[in-house]
Design a protein around this motif. Structure first.
Motif, PDB file in Angstrom:
ATOM      1  N   GLN A 182       1.626  20.466   4.589  1.00 50.98           N
ATOM      2  CA  GLN A 182       0.583  19.756   5.167  1.00 50.98           C
ATOM      3  C   GLN A 182       0.353  18.314   4.818  1.00 50.98           C
ATOM      4  OE1 GLN A 182      -3.045  21.892   4.222  1.00 50.98           O
ATOM      5  NE2 GLN A 182      -4.261  20.296   4.490  1.00 50.98           N
ATOM      6  N   ILE A 183       0.056  17.698   5.653  1.00 51.12           N
ATOM      7  CA  ILE A 183      -0.389  16.308   5.412  1.00 51.12           C
ATOM      8  C   ILE A 183      -1.718  16.128   5.971  1.00 51.12           C
ATOM      9  CG2 ILE A 183       0.050  13.553   5.853  1.00 51.12           C
ATOM     10  CD1 ILE A 183       3.181  14.389   6.254  1.00 51.12           C
ATOM     11  N   SER A 184      -2.562  15.637   5.093  1.00 48.72           N
ATOM     12  CA  SER A 184      -4.053  15.372   5.382  1.00 48.72           C
ATOM     13  C   SER A 184      -4.337  13.857   5.201  1.00 48.72           C
ATOM     14  CB  SER A 184      -5.005  16.329   4.791  1.00 48.72           C
ATOM     15  OG  SER A 184      -4.603  17.538   4.667  1.00 48.72           O
ATOM     16  N   ILE A 185      -5.355  13.363   5.974  1.00 49.94           N
ATOM     17  CA  ILE A 185      -5.826  11.999   5.577  1.00 49.94           C
ATOM     18  C   ILE A 185      -7.346  12.250   5.661  1.00 49.94           C
ATOM     19  CG2 ILE A 185      -3.966  10.858   6.629  1.00 49.94           C
ATOM     20  CD1 ILE A 185      -5.792  10.172   8.999  1.00 49.94           C
ATOM     21  N   LEU A 186      -8.059  11.316   4.708  1.00 53.55           N
ATOM     22  CA  LEU A 186      -9.599  11.235   4.613  1.00 53.55           C
ATOM     23  C   LEU A 186      -9.962   9.937   4.420  1.00 53.55           C
ATOM     24  CD1 LEU A 186     -11.950  13.148   4.309  1.00 53.55           C
ATOM     25  CD2 LEU A 186     -11.565  12.865   1.786  1.00 53.55           C
ATOM     26  N   GLY A 187     -11.057   9.574   5.159  1.00 55.40           N
ATOM     27  CA  GLY A 187     -11.684   8.280   5.029  1.00 55.40           C
ATOM     28  C   GLY A 187     -11.048   6.979   5.421  1.00 55.40           C
ATOM     29  N   TYR A 188     -10.085   7.475   6.576  1.00 58.20           N
ATOM     30  CA  TYR A 188      -9.449   6.229   7.160  1.00 58.20           C
ATOM     31  C   TYR A 188     -10.315   5.792   8.329  1.00 58.20           C
ATOM     32  CZ  TYR A 188      -5.264   5.996   4.446  1.00 58.20           C
ATOM     33  OH  TYR A 188      -4.324   5.965   3.486  1.00 58.20           O
ATOM     34  N   LYS A 189     -10.644   4.617   8.522  1.00 59.08           N
ATOM     35  CA  LYS A 189     -11.330   3.764   9.673  1.00 59.08           C
ATOM     36  C   LYS A 189     -10.918   2.689   9.753  1.00 59.08           C
ATOM     37  CE  LYS A 189     -15.017   2.700   6.653  1.00 59.08           C
ATOM     38  NZ  LYS A 189     -15.452   3.403   5.788  1.00 59.08           N
ATOM     39  N   ASP A 190     -11.056   1.852  10.832  1.00 60.41           N
ATOM     40  CA  ASP A 190     -10.601   0.696  10.966  1.00 60.41           C
ATOM     41  C   ASP A 190     -11.401  -0.381  10.114  1.00 60.41           C
ATOM     42  OD1 ASP A 190      -9.724  -2.067  12.144  1.00 60.41           O
ATOM     43  OD2 ASP A 190     -10.878  -1.740  13.892  1.00 60.41           O
ATOM     44  N   ILE A 191     -10.546  -1.198   9.281  1.00 55.47           N
ATOM     45  CA  ILE A 191     -10.969  -2.088   8.161  1.00 55.47           C
ATOM     46  C   ILE A 191     -10.953  -3.484   8.782  1.00 55.47           C
ATOM     47  CG2 ILE A 191     -11.306  -0.665   6.381  1.00 55.47           C
ATOM     48  CD1 ILE A 191      -8.418  -1.626   5.310  1.00 55.47           C
ATOM     49  N   GLY A 192     -10.634  -3.816  10.158  1.00 56.07           N
ATOM     50  CA  GLY A 192     -10.527  -5.058  10.466  1.00 56.07           C
ATOM     51  C   GLY A 192      -8.982  -5.566  10.343  1.00 56.07           C
ATOM     52  N   GLY A 193      -7.948  -4.678  10.423  1.00 54.97           N
ATOM     53  CA  GLY A 193      -6.611  -5.412  10.141  1.00 54.97           C
ATOM     54  C   GLY A 193      -6.197  -5.675   8.762  1.00 54.97           C
ATOM     55  N   ILE A 194      -6.875  -5.237   7.851  1.00 49.53           N
ATOM     56  CA  ILE A 194      -6.668  -5.709   6.737  1.00 49.53           C
ATOM     57  C   ILE A 194      -5.510  -4.468   6.112  1.00 49.53           C
ATOM     58  CG2 ILE A 194      -7.281  -5.584   4.104  1.00 49.53           C
ATOM     59  CD1 ILE A 194     -10.165  -6.448   5.327  1.00 49.53           C
ATOM     60  N   THR A 195      -4.643  -4.947   5.303  1.00 51.14           N
ATOM     61  CA  THR A 195      -3.568  -3.929   4.876  1.00 51.14           C
ATOM     62  C   THR A 195      -4.156  -3.238   3.833  1.00 51.14           C
ATOM     63  OG1 THR A 195      -1.766  -5.697   5.003  1.00 51.14           O
ATOM     64  CG2 THR A 195      -1.301  -3.718   3.671  1.00 51.14           C
ATOM     65  N   ARG A 196      -3.881  -1.801   3.711  1.00 51.37           N
ATOM     66  CA  ARG A 196      -4.299  -0.792   2.998  1.00 51.37           C
ATOM     67  C   ARG A 196      -3.530  -0.582   1.794  1.00 51.37           C
ATOM     68  NH1 ARG A 196      -8.259   2.059   6.479  1.00 51.37           N
ATOM     69  NH2 ARG A 196      -8.780   3.073   4.433  1.00 51.37           N
ATOM     70  N   GLY A 197      -3.894  -1.442   0.712  1.00 49.54           N
ATOM     71  CA  GLY A 197      -3.346  -1.413  -0.645  1.00 49.54           C
ATOM     72  C   GLY A 197      -3.482   0.036  -1.357  1.00 49.54           C
ATOM     73  N   ILE A 198      -2.797   0.461  -2.341  1.00 51.11           N
ATOM     74  CA  ILE A 198      -3.073   1.719  -2.828  1.00 51.11           C
ATOM     75  C   ILE A 198      -3.658   1.213  -4.158  1.00 51.11           C
ATOM     76  CG2 ILE A 198      -1.699   3.432  -4.093  1.00 51.11           C
ATOM     77  CD1 ILE A 198       0.288   3.266  -1.816  1.00 51.11           C
ATOM     78  N   ALA A 199      -4.730   2.210  -4.468  1.00 50.32           N
ATOM     79  CA  ALA A 199      -5.396   2.093  -5.753  1.00 50.32           C
ATOM     80  C   ALA A 199      -4.743   3.049  -6.601  1.00 50.32           C
ATOM     81  CB  ALA A 199      -7.001   2.517  -5.439  1.00 50.32           C
ATOM     82  N   LEU A 200      -4.362   4.015  -6.355  1.00 53.79           N
ATOM     83  CA  LEU A 200      -3.961   5.188  -7.424  1.00 53.79           C
ATOM     84  C   LEU A 200      -3.013   6.288  -6.683  1.00 53.79           C
ATOM     85  CD1 LEU A 200      -4.359   6.846 -10.177  1.00 53.79           C
ATOM     86  CD2 LEU A 200      -6.498   7.733  -9.184  1.00 53.79           C
ATOM     87  N   ALA A 201      -2.364   6.682  -7.197  1.00 51.25           N
ATOM     88  CA  ALA A 201      -1.419   7.935  -6.813  1.00 51.25           C
ATOM     89  C   ALA A 201      -1.370   8.900  -7.906  1.00 51.25           C
ATOM     90  CB  ALA A 201      -0.142   7.356  -6.480  1.00 51.25           C
ATOM     91  N   GLU A 202      -1.475  10.111  -7.569  1.00 51.30           N
ATOM     92  CA  GLU A 202      -1.480  11.312  -8.581  1.00 51.30           C
ATOM     93  C   GLU A 202      -0.795  12.704  -7.850  1.00 51.30           C
ATOM     94  OE1 GLU A 202      -5.530  12.065  -9.625  1.00 51.30           O
ATOM     95  OE2 GLU A 202      -6.215  11.988  -7.384  1.00 51.30           O
ATOM     96  N   VAL A 203      -0.551  13.440  -8.720  1.00 51.27           N
ATOM     97  CA  VAL A 203      -0.029  14.804  -8.155  1.00 51.27           C
ATOM     98  C   VAL A 203      -0.280  15.896  -9.211  1.00 51.27           C
ATOM     99  CG1 VAL A 203       2.285  14.313  -9.434  1.00 51.27           C
ATOM    100  CG2 VAL A 203       2.335  15.742  -7.142  1.00 51.27           C
ATOM    101  N   GLU A 204      -0.554  17.058  -8.542  1.00 47.29           N
ATOM    102  CA  GLU A 204      -0.702  18.274  -9.299  1.00 47.29           C
ATOM    103  C   GLU A 204      -0.184  19.246  -8.621  1.00 47.29           C
ATOM    104  OE1 GLU A 204      -4.956  19.976  -8.921  1.00 47.29           O
ATOM    105  OE2 GLU A 204      -5.272  17.856  -8.879  1.00 47.29           O
ATOM    106  N   GLU A 205       0.078  20.500  -9.623  1.00 43.47           N
ATOM    107  CA  GLU A 205       0.744  21.774  -9.052  1.00 43.47           C
ATOM    108  C   GLU A 205      -0.197  22.810  -8.700  1.00 43.47           C
ATOM    109  OE1 GLU A 205       4.457  24.448  -9.552  1.00 43.47           O
ATOM    110  OE2 GLU A 205       4.673  22.508  -9.854  1.00 43.47           O
TER     111      GLU A 205
END
Length: 165
Positions: A103-126
């Motif tokens: 599964q691939i899910s996205i949450l909270g994406y909306k048009d932010i006026g052409g600004i590049t979406r920089g990553i704040a945090l990446a995490e993984v769990e099992e």
């Protein structure tokens, strides 16, 4: 799946190499130079912080994998991978190939006026023998990838030369 026009018509197309879209869609990336890491191992060694999203390509026609493409922020990388610079057009590209996508899910994406979406945090769990890889951006968006296969990491400079990671 990746829309080739989206790759070619990104906000700053001069920042992306001409070979990028075709290499992804034609499976012409040099995966033989990739490193296999568990996502957690990779995140313990390197960070995705402040890296920028390029695209996610989810192959469903012949396989069940996804390729995440990021402009990997050189400021946070060891100098032997890339020299620290704030110039995004000089950052290496990081390709993360994740197999066994559930599964691939996205949450909270909306048009932010052409600004590049920089990553704040990446995490993984099992959870229940599946890995859940979550990438949060600076603007409240997140991508959640549930998978049970392997993960391969490939870093390329802008001339498509493999970088040792």
């Amino acid at each position: 799946m990746t829309n080739p026009e989206a790759v070619e018509n990104c906000e700053d197309p001069e920042d992306l190499p001409d070979w990028l879209g075709k290499s992804i869609l034609s499976n012409e990336l040099p995966w033989e130079a990739a490193q296999t890491y568990k996502v957690q191992e990779f995140l313990e060694k390197y960070t995705l912080h402040d890296s920028s999203w390029v695209t996610i390509h989810h192959e469903v026609a012949y396989d069940n994998h996804a390729i995440l493409v990021l402009e990997w922020d050189a400021v946070w990388l060891p100098d032997e991978i890339a020299q620290s610079t704030s110039m995004v057009s000089e950052w290496p590209l990081l390709f993360i190939k994740i197999e066994g996508i559930k599964q691939i899910s996205i949450l909270g994406y909306k048009d932010i006026g052409g600004i590049t979406r920089g990553i704040a945090l990446a995490e993984v769990e099992e959870i229940d023998n599946k890995k859940v890889f979550v990438i949060h951006d600076h603007f409240g968006g997140s991508v959640e990838i549930v998978f049970d296969g392997s993960s391969n990491f490939l870093a390329l400079d802008r001339d498509k030369k493999a970088l040792k990671i």
